[in-house]
Design a protein around this motif. Sequence first.
Motif, PDB file in Angstrom:
ATOM      1  N   ASN A 414       0.824  -1.210   0.000  1.00 57.37           N
ATOM      2  CA  ASN A 414       0.000   0.000   0.000  1.00 57.37           C
ATOM      3  C   ASN A 414       0.860   1.263   0.000  1.00 57.37           C
ATOM      4  OD1 ASN A 414      -2.558  -1.094  -0.128  1.00 57.37           O
ATOM      5  ND2 ASN A 414      -2.729  -1.371   2.090  1.00 57.37           N
ATOM      6  N   SER A 415       2.002   1.208   0.717  1.00 58.56           N
ATOM      7  CA  SER A 415       2.888   2.375   0.760  1.00 58.56           C
ATOM      8  C   SER A 415       3.483   2.684  -0.608  1.00 58.56           C
ATOM      9  CB  SER A 415       4.026   2.130   1.767  1.00 58.56           C
ATOM     10  OG  SER A 415       3.528   2.078   3.086  1.00 58.56           O
ATOM     11  N   ILE A 416       3.712   1.657  -1.417  1.00 55.90           N
ATOM     12  CA  ILE A 416       4.257   1.860  -2.765  1.00 55.90           C
ATOM     13  C   ILE A 416       3.156   2.235  -3.755  1.00 55.90           C
ATOM     14  CG2 ILE A 416       5.446   0.721  -4.688  1.00 55.90           C
ATOM     15  CD1 ILE A 416       6.859  -1.043  -2.579  1.00 55.90           C
ATOM     16  N   ILE A 417       1.983   1.641  -3.586  1.00 54.22           N
ATOM     17  CA  ILE A 417       0.883   1.844  -4.536  1.00 54.22           C
ATOM     18  C   ILE A 417       0.224   3.212  -4.364  1.00 54.22           C
ATOM     19  CG2 ILE A 417      -1.474   1.059  -5.057  1.00 54.22           C
ATOM     20  CD1 ILE A 417      -0.432  -1.817  -4.546  1.00 54.22           C
ATOM     21  N   GLU A 418       0.079   3.676  -3.111  1.00 55.30           N
ATOM     22  CA  GLU A 418      -0.677   4.909  -2.847  1.00 55.30           C
ATOM     23  C   GLU A 418      -0.175   6.128  -3.626  1.00 55.30           C
ATOM     24  OE1 GLU A 418      -2.519   7.231   0.984  1.00 55.30           O
ATOM     25  OE2 GLU A 418      -0.446   6.599   1.077  1.00 55.30           O
ATOM     26  N   PRO A 419       1.164   6.389  -3.697  1.00 56.83           N
ATOM     27  CA  PRO A 419       1.601   7.566  -4.467  1.00 56.83           C
ATOM     28  C   PRO A 419       1.160   7.528  -5.926  1.00 56.83           C
ATOM     29  CG  PRO A 419       3.390   6.733  -3.101  1.00 56.83           C
ATOM     30  CD  PRO A 419       2.289   5.725  -3.028  1.00 56.83           C
ATOM     31  N   GLY A 424      -2.601   9.895  -9.852  1.00 58.21           N
ATOM     32  CA  GLY A 424      -3.328   9.520 -11.050  1.00 58.21           C
ATOM     33  C   GLY A 424      -2.472   8.901 -12.140  1.00 58.21           C
ATOM     34  N   LEU A 425      -1.403   8.204 -11.750  1.00 66.12           N
ATOM     35  CA  LEU A 425      -0.502   7.609 -12.729  1.00 66.12           C
ATOM     36  C   LEU A 425      -0.929   6.216 -13.166  1.00 66.12           C
ATOM     37  CD1 LEU A 425       3.001   8.639 -11.309  1.00 66.12           C
ATOM     38  CD2 LEU A 425       1.656   9.755 -13.079  1.00 66.12           C
ATOM     39  N   GLU A 429      -5.176  -1.729 -10.342  1.00 71.84           N
ATOM     40  CA  GLU A 429      -4.616  -2.965 -10.890  1.00 71.84           C
ATOM     41  C   GLU A 429      -3.243  -2.705 -11.514  1.00 71.84           C
ATOM     42  OE1 GLU A 429      -5.752  -6.451 -14.171  1.00 71.84           O
ATOM     43  OE2 GLU A 429      -7.229  -4.918 -13.617  1.00 71.84           O
ATOM     44  N   GLU A 430      -3.134  -1.603 -12.257  1.00 70.82           N
ATOM     45  CA  GLU A 430      -1.839  -1.273 -12.872  1.00 70.82           C
ATOM     46  C   GLU A 430      -0.802  -0.941 -11.800  1.00 70.82           C
ATOM     47  OE1 GLU A 430      -3.499   0.778 -17.025  1.00 70.82           O
ATOM     48  OE2 GLU A 430      -3.161   2.000 -15.219  1.00 70.82           O
ATOM     49  N   ALA A 431      -1.239  -0.224 -10.753  1.00 74.86           N
ATOM     50  CA  ALA A 431      -0.315   0.149  -9.666  1.00 74.86           C
ATOM     51  C   ALA A 431       0.190  -1.087  -8.941  1.00 74.86           C
ATOM     52  CB  ALA A 431      -1.007   1.096  -8.692  1.00 74.86           C
ATOM     53  N   HIS A 432      -0.694  -2.073  -8.732  1.00 73.50           N
ATOM     54  CA  HIS A 432      -0.288  -3.303  -8.053  1.00 73.50           C
ATOM     55  C   HIS A 432       0.731  -4.056  -8.899  1.00 73.50           C
ATOM     56  CE1 HIS A 432      -0.584  -7.384  -6.336  1.00 73.50           C
ATOM     57  NE2 HIS A 432      -0.834  -6.731  -5.211  1.00 73.50           N
ATOM     58  N   TYR A 433       0.513  -4.088 -10.199  1.00 72.91           N
ATOM     59  CA  TYR A 433       1.450  -4.766 -11.096  1.00 72.91           C
ATOM     60  C   TYR A 433       2.806  -4.057 -11.075  1.00 72.91           C
ATOM     61  CZ  TYR A 433       3.562  -6.560 -15.380  1.00 72.91           C
ATOM     62  OH  TYR A 433       4.429  -7.129 -16.287  1.00 72.91           O
ATOM     63  N   LYS A 434       2.765  -2.716 -11.107  1.00 74.16           N
ATOM     64  CA  LYS A 434       4.017  -1.953 -11.098  1.00 74.16           C
ATOM     65  C   LYS A 434       4.743  -2.112  -9.757  1.00 74.16           C
ATOM     66  CE  LYS A 434       6.031   2.538 -12.149  1.00 74.16           C
ATOM     67  NZ  LYS A 434       5.804   3.944 -12.544  1.00 74.16           N
ATOM     68  N   ALA A 435       3.983  -2.192  -8.656  1.00 78.01           N
ATOM     69  CA  ALA A 435       4.599  -2.380  -7.334  1.00 78.01           C
ATOM     70  C   ALA A 435       5.369  -3.697  -7.293  1.00 78.01           C
ATOM     71  CB  ALA A 435       3.534  -2.345  -6.243  1.00 78.01           C
ATOM     72  N   ARG A 436       4.812  -4.742  -7.896  1.00 78.11           N
ATOM     73  CA  ARG A 436       5.521  -6.030  -7.953  1.00 78.11           C
ATOM     74  C   ARG A 436       6.817  -5.893  -8.761  1.00 78.11           C
ATOM     75  NH1 ARG A 436       2.734 -10.578  -6.441  1.00 78.11           N
ATOM     76  NH2 ARG A 436       3.970 -11.851  -7.870  1.00 78.11           N
ATOM     77  N   ALA A 469       9.998   5.568  -3.751  1.00 76.52           N
ATOM     78  CA  ALA A 469      10.457   6.780  -4.439  1.00 76.52           C
ATOM     79  C   ALA A 469      10.428   6.600  -5.952  1.00 76.52           C
ATOM     80  CB  ALA A 469      11.871   7.131  -3.979  1.00 76.52           C
ATOM     81  N   LEU A 470      10.740   5.369  -6.427  1.00 76.44           N
ATOM     82  CA  LEU A 470      10.772   5.100  -7.864  1.00 76.44           C
ATOM     83  C   LEU A 470       9.380   4.991  -8.465  1.00 76.44           C
ATOM     84  CD1 LEU A 470      13.616   2.424  -8.051  1.00 76.44           C
ATOM     85  CD2 LEU A 470      13.739   4.787  -8.839  1.00 76.44           C
ATOM     86  N   SER A 471       8.364   4.788  -7.621  1.00 79.32           N
ATOM     87  CA  SER A 471       7.016   4.541  -8.138  1.00 79.32           C
ATOM     88  C   SER A 471       6.492   5.705  -8.969  1.00 79.32           C
ATOM     89  CB  SER A 471       6.052   4.238  -6.978  1.00 79.32           C
ATOM     90  OG  SER A 471       5.861   5.386  -6.164  1.00 79.32           O
ATOM     91  N   LEU A 472       6.997   6.918  -8.718  1.00 79.37           N
ATOM     92  CA  LEU A 472       6.538   8.093  -9.466  1.00 79.37           C
ATOM     93  C   LEU A 472       7.480   8.449 -10.615  1.00 79.37           C
ATOM     94  CD1 LEU A 472       5.309  10.365  -6.535  1.00 79.37           C
ATOM     95  CD2 LEU A 472       4.002   8.815  -7.969  1.00 79.37           C
ATOM     96  N   GLU A 473       8.442   7.569 -10.887  1.00 81.34           N
ATOM     97  CA  GLU A 473       9.396   7.756 -11.980  1.00 81.34           C
ATOM     98  C   GLU A 473      10.058   9.140 -11.909  1.00 81.34           C
ATOM     99  OE1 GLU A 473       7.244   6.988 -15.558  1.00 81.34           O
ATOM    100  OE2 GLU A 473       6.906   4.879 -15.079  1.00 81.34           O
ATOM    101  N   PRO A 474      10.740   9.426 -10.789  1.00 82.21           N
ATOM    102  CA  PRO A 474      11.309  10.774 -10.606  1.00 82.21           C
ATOM    103  C   PRO A 474      12.562  10.986 -11.457  1.00 82.21           C
ATOM    104  CG  PRO A 474      11.976   9.359  -8.805  1.00 82.21           C
ATOM    105  CD  PRO A 474      11.031   8.548  -9.652  1.00 82.21           C
ATOM    106  N   ASP A 475      12.856  12.260 -11.688  1.00 84.73           N
ATOM    107  CA  ASP A 475      14.113  12.632 -12.339  1.00 84.73           C
ATOM    108  C   ASP A 475      15.219  12.821 -11.306  1.00 84.73           C
ATOM    109  OD1 ASP A 475      12.818  12.778 -14.867  1.00 84.73           O
ATOM    110  OD2 ASP A 475      12.073  14.771 -14.354  1.00 84.73           O
TER     111      ASP A 475
END
Length: 609
Positions: A414-419, A424-425, A429-436, A469-475
């Motif tokens: 949840n901590s990774i998915i929530e951001p 709105g990224l 379902e997509e967020a859960h897949y990306k978290a994995r 931190a990477l979940s939002l694809e930062p620069d």
Amino acid sequence: MIEKTQSPILRVDDLRVAFGARKKWTEVIHGVSFDVNPGETVALVGESGSGKSVTAMSILGLLPPGQARIEGNIIFEGREIPQLSPDEMRRLRGGDIAMIFQEPMTSLNPVMTCGNQIAESLAIHRGLDTRAARAETLRLFDRVRISDAERRFSDYPHNLSGGMRQRIMIAMSLACKPKMLIADEPTTALDVTIQAQILSLVKELQEDEGMAVLFITHDMGVVAEVSDRTVVMRNGDLVETGTTADIFRAPKAGYTRSLLSAVPRLGSMAGESLPRKFQIYSRNSGEAEDIKINETPASAPGAPLLKVQGLTTRFTLRKGILGRVAGRVHAVENVSFDIRSGETLALVGESGCGKSTTGHSVLRLTEPDAGTVNLNGENVLEMDKDKLRQARRRMQMIFQDPYSSLNPRRSVGNSIIEPMLVNGLATREEAHYKARELMTQVGLLPDTLERYPHQFSGGQRQRICIARALSLEPDLIVADESVSALDVSVKAQVVNLMLDLQQRLGIAYLFISHDMAVVERVAHRVAVMYLGEIVEIGTREAVLGNPQHPYTKRLLSAVPVADPSRRHVSRVIDEREIQSPIRQPDYVPPSRSYLEAAPGHMYLDADIS
């Protein structure tokens, strides 16, 4: 130097410790044996959870009765410690054996003055009256190089810096002239310059007093500086023991080799312009698992990703009922730097120099008073709330303590998915897949997403924070002391991970640290801070290889040398403490100018240290 004898002052033989209650016991120390001779320093080494501190607490009988079961022999000067009566144990603790704990603030009584805490010990153990106890306390303060002893006697622990509190603990441990000192991670939480002062002080006092020392640490660089012999522990087992010189020269166990391989050695990057990963050795076979040099590309040409100019952050101090301005903390004063994509700028200095406040000000977690922070040409300090939230998607932060920065009531998934959901990224379902995917990227199993922070180790929690931190694809990622609290081998793994991610994703890092040896591994460029100002900035090779400012030289000279052959080489230790950044309300900072030592290598034309 005190001559070592072969008759041990302390003998630990087949020590076994179990914790539990009723009929269910879990053994955590499995048959550990070692000796400590008079006048000798023995280092007890291993990562968190290896059993080092439990072993020390067993020696002094400090484990909770009824919840801990101790078996084996612990013999001090011919006496079986577990067989001593409560009165005999009380005389032993602080009298014949003293202990310095890792965190002095939690070991000192916050409602008693520092002087009275030592005087009380002298009255109990040595029977001194009030006047004699005070005089002896002041002598001890002078002995451990605490300046202005009369004033410090009346200070409370919170009035002192971390290094000064640790000196109070050392003075307290010496009060009853112990024959043996147990030092449990006494320098782990300290800056490199304060650590050097404390190590030098302990060695000097040992030579003068003839004490035996059991020094507990996970830092092999510190081991090389202080110990005659080393005992390596892992998961409650004794892995290897021998002279420190032999263990550094020819370690037998794979685990010992893994600890030594992860020790950052300042100067090991001479002649190399790019960051380089640590070698990671198998703890079982001792063979290198990864010796690939990290080929992080040089910083991209063109405009900087982040450009900071004239950044100034101050905190107003008020007093009295009317809130009169009594002073200001000049935390960050006219700081300027830039970072390009795929580049790491290390911001280094001691605690209180303004590093973390700079990182917070860049992200506007703390509101600056002046300056500009341009991210891709847009001034972050002028953005409204909505635009700032969008900008923060491209700027993320990794904090020093991963446990306090993760919500203990939320699963790590949840901590990774929530951001991602908040910004709105992605759909859930997509967020859960990306978290994995992110968990795999940072070297953790995707199936652990449903676990909670307390079910992970410190190193694993820091990897989770990196994934978040990477979940939002930062620069840009601001890493604020992100590896300082980790064990040496876990630190190496996390540093390698950050370098891998930079290579693959082109992330820029503002790497905040006081560990110069780690900085040498990860940084393209280095900025040195003192009292809120950058006193030197340039390429990593230039700043670390050819330091110009006196404060930079002071930092580098304090780094422990991981070479036992240099243990008896005396070093000139700068005993000055970092000055206070608190100024009078009407204080106007002086105008500063920089000199150029080489292209891109600038240093302040003033010694403010």
